[in-house]
Write a protein that holds these residues in place. Structure first.
Motif, PDB file in Angstrom:
ATOM      1  N   THR A 105      38.904 -19.004 -68.517  1.00 25.64           N
ATOM      2  CA  THR A 105      38.453 -19.624 -67.265  1.00 25.64           C
ATOM      3  C   THR A 105      36.932 -19.777 -67.272  1.00 25.64           C
ATOM      4  OG1 THR A 105      38.133 -17.519 -66.133  1.00 25.64           O
ATOM      5  CG2 THR A 105      40.350 -18.525 -66.006  1.00 25.64           C
ATOM      6  N   ALA A 106      36.443 -20.530 -66.315  1.00 23.13           N
ATOM      7  CA  ALA A 106      34.997 -20.712 -66.174  1.00 23.13           C
ATOM      8  C   ALA A 106      34.310 -19.380 -65.906  1.00 23.13           C
ATOM      9  CB  ALA A 106      34.697 -21.696 -65.048  1.00 23.13           C
ATOM     10  N   GLU A 107      34.933 -18.543 -65.091  1.00 26.71           N
ATOM     11  CA  GLU A 107      34.343 -17.250 -64.771  1.00 26.71           C
ATOM     12  C   GLU A 107      34.187 -16.398 -66.028  1.00 26.71           C
ATOM     13  OE1 GLU A 107      36.965 -18.595 -63.088  1.00 26.71           O
ATOM     14  OE2 GLU A 107      35.810 -19.197 -61.320  1.00 26.71           O
TER      15      GLU A 107
ATOM     16  N   PRO B 213      26.626 -22.005 -63.999  1.00 29.82           N
ATOM     17  CA  PRO B 213      27.674 -23.016 -64.178  1.00 29.82           C
ATOM     18  C   PRO B 213      27.132 -24.342 -64.731  1.00 29.82           C
ATOM     19  CG  PRO B 213      27.986 -21.892 -62.089  1.00 29.82           C
ATOM     20  CD  PRO B 213      26.674 -21.411 -62.659  1.00 29.82           C
TER      21      PRO B 213
ATOM     22  N   TYR C 237      38.214 -23.269 -70.923  1.00 31.83           N
ATOM     23  CA  TYR C 237      37.206 -23.468 -71.962  1.00 31.83           C
ATOM     24  C   TYR C 237      37.648 -22.755 -73.238  1.00 31.83           C
ATOM     25  CZ  TYR C 237      34.812 -25.049 -67.886  1.00 31.83           C
ATOM     26  OH  TYR C 237      34.509 -25.729 -66.740  1.00 31.83           O
TER      27      TYR C 237
ATOM     28  N   ALA D  84      36.760 -28.304 -73.490  1.00 35.17           N
ATOM     29  CA  ALA D  84      37.368 -27.966 -72.201  1.00 35.17           C
ATOM     30  C   ALA D  84      38.621 -28.808 -72.017  1.00 35.17           C
ATOM     31  CB  ALA D  84      36.385 -28.230 -71.065  1.00 35.17           C
TER      32      ALA D  84
ATOM     33  N   ARG E 261      40.656 -27.346 -61.880  1.00 34.01           N
ATOM     34  CA  ARG E 261      39.870 -26.384 -62.651  1.00 34.01           C
ATOM     35  C   ARG E 261      39.966 -26.717 -64.130  1.00 34.01           C
ATOM     36  NH1 ARG E 261      38.849 -21.137 -61.012  1.00 34.01           N
ATOM     37  NH2 ARG E 261      38.749 -20.979 -58.775  1.00 34.01           N
ATOM     38  N   SER E 262      39.040 -26.182 -64.890  1.00 31.81           N
ATOM     39  CA  SER E 262      39.054 -26.384 -66.342  1.00 31.81           C
ATOM     40  C   SER E 262      39.178 -25.046 -67.048  1.00 31.81           C
ATOM     41  CB  SER E 262      37.762 -27.060 -66.794  1.00 31.81           C
ATOM     42  OG  SER E 262      37.687 -28.362 -66.282  1.00 31.81           O
TER      43      SER E 262
ATOM     44  N   LEU F 141      26.977 -24.224 -68.437  1.00 26.91           N
ATOM     45  CA  LEU F 141      28.318 -24.335 -69.020  1.00 26.91           C
ATOM     46  C   LEU F 141      28.747 -25.796 -69.048  1.00 26.91           C
ATOM     47  CD1 LEU F 141      31.004 -23.149 -70.083  1.00 26.91           C
ATOM     48  CD2 LEU F 141      31.665 -22.827 -67.675  1.00 26.91           C
ATOM     49  N   TYR F 142      28.576 -26.493 -67.925  1.00 24.55           N
ATOM     50  CA  TYR F 142      28.988 -27.894 -67.852  1.00 24.55           C
ATOM     51  C   TYR F 142      28.165 -28.763 -68.797  1.00 24.55           C
ATOM     52  CZ  TYR F 142      30.994 -25.968 -63.572  1.00 24.55           C
ATOM     53  OH  TYR F 142      31.674 -25.189 -62.675  1.00 24.55           O
TER      54      TYR F 142
END
Length: 133
Positions: free
Chosen positions: A5-7, A17, A43, A31, A40-41, A20-21
């Motif tokens: 997850t992004a987290e 963030p 990774y 992604a 949501r994405s 990351l993007y």
């Protein structure tokens, strides 16, 4: 392939963030949409690991600056200014001598590498500035 997850990615990278993007848009991290929630994405974990290891070896800019200052004031000679024998020079002219004899406008012309400039007090409607050859 393991997807996170992004987290989790942010935790491993220690970034914001936006970073990351940016890494995703630059192709550094793959992604894909999260099947459980397409808003949501997820990774690619190997990409995140590779980037986190690469950044772990870098020195922070604050540490680099602190090291430079420990050696004394950083001095980078340029065509505009340099410090030599504890003296400041602007385009090869001693700054102390300039402040004793040159006007602000003359020093500005020297720094801008232009013709000398003379500023005369003018009346209403006068531009006040003339160039000296």
């Amino acid at each position: 392939m393991l997807w996170i997850t992004a987290e989790e990615a942010l935790s491993r990278l220690g970034t914001k963030p936006q970073t990351l993007y940016a890494n995703v848009s630059r192709g550094r991290i793959r992604a894909k949409p999260d099947p459980a929630d397409p808003r949501r994405s997820l990774y690619q974990a190997d990409d995140v690991k590779r980037l986190s290891e690469r950044h772990a070896g870098r020195r922070q800019s604050a540490a680099v600056a602190a090291d430079a200052i420990r050696w004394g004031d950083p001095v980078l000679p340029t065509t505009i200014s340099t410090i030599s024998n504890e003296r400041l020079f602007y385009r090869g002219r001693d700054a102390v001598e300039l402040c004793e004899h040159a006007t602000l406008e003359e020093v500005a012309a020297l720094l801008w590498d232009t013709e000398s400039v003379r500023v005369a007090a003018g009346g209403a409607g006068s531009s006040g500035a003339t160039r000296m050859a």
